[in-house]
Design a protein around this motif. Structure first.
Motif, short mmCIF file in Angstrom:
data_model
loop_
_atom_site.label_atom_id
_atom_site.label_comp_id
_atom_site.label_asym_id
_atom_site.label_seq_id
_atom_site.Cartn_x
_atom_site.Cartn_y
_atom_site.Cartn_z
N GLY A 2 -2.14 4.65 -2.06
CA GLY A 2 -2.53 3.25 -1.88
C GLY A 2 -1.68 2.25 -2.65
N ILE A 3 -0.54 2.71 -3.17
CA ILE A 3 0.37 1.79 -3.86
C ILE A 3 1.81 2.22 -3.56
CG2 ILE A 3 0.41 3.11 -6.02
CD1 ILE A 3 0.47 -0.74 -5.80
N GLY A 4 2.64 1.24 -3.33
CA GLY A 4 4.05 1.50 -3.10
C GLY A 4 4.77 0.19 -3.30
N SER A 24 6.75 4.97 -1.35
CA SER A 24 5.32 5.15 -1.63
C SER A 24 5.14 5.77 -3.01
CB SER A 24 4.69 6.11 -0.61
OG SER A 24 4.77 5.59 0.68
N GLY A 25 4.11 5.34 -3.71
CA GLY A 25 3.82 5.91 -5.02
C GLY A 25 3.39 7.36 -4.97
N HIS A 26 2.59 7.71 -3.96
CA HIS A 26 1.96 9.04 -3.98
C HIS A 26 2.93 10.16 -3.69
CE1 HIS A 26 1.64 10.05 0.37
NE2 HIS A 26 1.84 8.76 0.50
N LYS A 27 4.13 9.84 -3.22
CA LYS A 27 5.12 10.89 -3.00
C LYS A 27 6.01 11.08 -4.23
CE LYS A 27 5.37 10.30 2.02
NZ LYS A 27 4.46 11.34 2.47
N VAL A 28 5.81 10.22 -5.23
CA VAL A 28 6.61 10.34 -6.46
C VAL A 28 5.65 10.48 -7.66
CG1 VAL A 28 7.02 7.81 -6.60
CG2 VAL A 28 8.60 9.38 -7.74
N TYR A 29 4.59 11.29 -7.43
CA TYR A 29 3.67 11.69 -8.50
C TYR A 29 2.75 10.57 -8.96
CZ TYR A 29 7.23 15.21 -8.18
OH TYR A 29 8.09 16.13 -7.66
N ARG A 54 0.83 -1.22 0.00
CA ARG A 54 0.00 0.00 0.00
C ARG A 54 0.85 1.26 0.00
NH1 ARG A 54 -3.37 1.29 4.53
NH2 ARG A 54 -2.23 -0.27 5.73
N GLY A 55 2.00 1.17 0.63
CA GLY A 55 2.86 2.34 0.72
C GLY A 55 4.01 2.03 1.66
N THR A 56 4.79 3.05 1.99
CA THR A 56 5.97 2.84 2.82
C THR A 56 5.61 2.26 4.18
OG1 THR A 56 6.97 4.74 1.72
CG2 THR A 56 8.02 3.97 3.73
N THR A 57 4.53 2.75 4.77
CA THR A 57 4.14 2.25 6.09
C THR A 57 3.89 0.75 6.05
OG1 THR A 57 3.20 4.37 6.76
CG2 THR A 57 2.39 2.42 7.90
#
Lengths: 419, 149
Positions: A244-246, A235-240, A104-107
């Motif tokens: 919910g994906i990483g 995490s995907g959302h921190k790289v544009y 889901r992400g880094t967490t």
């Protein structure tokens, strides 16, 4: 071993910013009647049209579950999902696709790392070494694992400028450390840690290295093999990319040695009521239907930044950091920068004398300027520097010098109003 | 910027910078700690009681302009009130900062009316109510720190 590609010889990114920004419709928005100045990229970045289009196309035309059906749509979904894995592998410089686990992400990646390593590596005298600048997501899972296993937490202290105390690191890292879990780039301070050297030292004492790369991946080239990390999360959302994906990268031999994490479909080889056997990595760690659309969107985001050039993005943000630091120190009396390490990403954490960060954030918001205020999920960092919270401006590939100028004007407005 | 002035009224800025009744009393009959984990604000509310009447109300801690001013104005309002009255004022204050109308023309709210603008800033409601939640914990003699989360 592959090497990082040679520095990008193209012109600086700044010349292309009008075109680049046009791909991010939200950047053209107005907020409270003012043009949006989005300086909260360390929290999350905006998504370019290419990412949104890729997600839409996947969901609209290729929707099916992966790794299951014999029908065409399922094959297409599987091919696209696995192609996305390949894109992540290439982006991180990993050797094999099976070293990439979608999460889901880094967490979630760090929780996966903690749970599987705790089961196999931690115990009394087999400790965890962290740094004083970890995000809560790289502290709390280890605390829980230590409580359960009897291992102790060791913490590398920070110097006044926000750098790690590397002498203390050398003292704390010994044969009693089973896992070294460290942040690559601090979200609260901007500090870029010497991860390559730290991973090499961890390897010398036989410790597994876990790297939280959430803030490193968006800001410059990363090659997990050159870093020498055993596990690397982002995490995907921190790289544009989408939320919910990483991904979690894991060295193949290490992943093979780790037990399953969550149980469910897709992660097994055989199931009977007497017992089950596990699939090979990465399927072993991807129980249940994954975020297929998100993975396709993430791949589009990585293609986007790779196309622009990670070297050029890094150079652009370094220029912005230098420019912004100079302007803030020159034009904002009573500003205190929290984190001035020599190696620093485009993150400026600060306080203003006599004005609480939360009030700074509210006034700036009314000037159209979005920043983060608070403890940035890094309360130990706040305690270390004796502040309850900071204001934080963080840059992205689309940030302009004009936006930095707007921040300076906005902060003067804050001081007029509340100072 | 007019709407921002609705939030940061002169009285709020004044109490935010120069909080009244700041600092622990020599003796407190009730006290409680409050914490807003979102922004790191922490404050302690102290009550000196005569029976169920509040003789003195004080606070200390660190917070933003809104939470500091709210604590300061709260302590001014509370002096001379009974614990039951304090609870009623909190209910009306909460209604005020969340956009309700039950407080209108209620003389009991006095200066607290300046916080009406908070209702336009939902993320700041917790700042305005931190002191009051902490007061509630103090009146209920709960020794645990309260949190706005």
């Amino acid at each position: 071993m592959t090497t990082i590609s040679s520095p990008d010889a193209r012109a600086p990114l700044a010349a292309e910013l009008p075109t680049i920004r046009a791909a991010y419709p939200a950047l053209g928005r107005r907020v409270h009647g003012k043009p949006l100045v989005y300086l909260d990229n360390a929290a999350t970045t905006h998504k370019p049209l290419a990412v949104l289009d890729a997600e839409r196309e996947q969901a609209m035309w290729h929707n099916a579950n992966v790794h299951r059906g014999v029908h065409l749509l399922s094959q297409e979904a599987t091919e696209r999902y696995e192609a996305a894995r390949s894109t992540v592998r290439s982006f991180l410089g990993a050797a094999e696709d099976r070293e990439i686990v979608f999460v889901r992400g880094t967490t979630e990646a760090l929780n996966l790392a903690t749970a599987t390593l705790a089961a196999t590596r931690l115990g009394p005298g087999r400790d965890v070494l962290l740094t004083g600048m970890e995000h809560h997501s790289n502290i709390v899972p280890w605390q829980l694992a230590c409580q359960a296993s009897g291992a102790s937490l060791r913490v590398v202290p920070l110097l006044d400028d926000g750098s790690l105390d590397m002498e203390a690191f050398d003292r704390l890292l010994d044969g009693g450390v089973a896992v070294m879990a460290i942040v690559h780039t601090s979200n609260a301070l901007g500090t870029i840690n010497p991860v390559q050297a730290m991973c090499a030292k961890a390897r010398e004492v036989g410790a597994i290295s876990v790297v939280d790369g959430a803030q490193a991946v968006p800001h410059g080239p990363v090659n997990v093999r050159e870093l020498g990390a055993d596990l690397f999360a982002f995490s995907g959302h921190k790289v544009y990319g989408p939320t919910g994906i990483g991904a979690l990268y894991g060295r193949a031999e290490l992943l093979e040695s780790l037990p399953p994490w969550q149980g469910g479909g897709d992660m097994i080889r055989t199931v009977t009521f007497e017992g089950s056997t596990w699939a090979e990595p990465p399927a072993r760690f991807e129980a249940g239907t994954p975020n297929i659309t998100g993975a396709v969107g993430l791949a589009a985001a990585l293609d986007h930044v790779t196309g622009l050039g990670m070297d050029r993005i890094a150079a652009h943000e370094a220029d912005l950091l230098t420019y912004a630091t100079g302007r803030l120190l020159a034009d904002i009396p009573g500003i205190n920068l929290i984190g001035t390490a020599p190696a620093k990403a485009g993150v400026i954490s600060f306080t203003l004398d006599g004005i609480h960060p939360h009030d700074i954030g509210t006034v700036l918001d009314h000037e159209g300027i979005a920043i983060r205020t608070g403890h940035h999920c890094a309360q130990p960092v706040m305690d270390r520097y004796g502040v309850p919270a900071t204001a934080r401006a963080s840059f992205g590939l689309y940030t302009t010098r004009e936006e930095v100028d707007a921040l300076v004007v906005g902060l003067r407005r804050v001081q007029e109003m509340l100072g | 910027m007019s709407d921002l002035r609705e939030l940061y009224q002169e009285l709020i800025l004044d109490h935010g910078k120069h909080p009244r009744n700041f600092g622990a009393p020599e003796h407190a009959d009730r006290e409680a700690k409050g914490h807003n984990p979102l922004c790191g604000d922490r404050l302690t509310v102290y009550l000196v009681l005569d029976g169920d009447r509040i003789v003195d109300a004080r606070f200390d801690g660190a917070g933003c302009a809104i939470s500091t001013a709210s604590a300061s104005l709260m302590t001014e309002t509370l002096k001379g009130r009974t614990l039951a009255e304090a609870e009623q004022i909190f209910a009306k204050f909460h209604d005020l900062v969340t956009g309700g109308r039950s407080h209108l023309d209620d003389p009991e709210l006095e200066k607290l009316e300046v916080f009406a603008g908070v209702s336009e800033f939902p993320v700041r409601v917790k700042c305005a109510t931190l002191a009051w939640h902490t007061l509630k914990a103090a009146t209920e003699a709960s020794s645990d720190a309260v949190s706005t989360e």
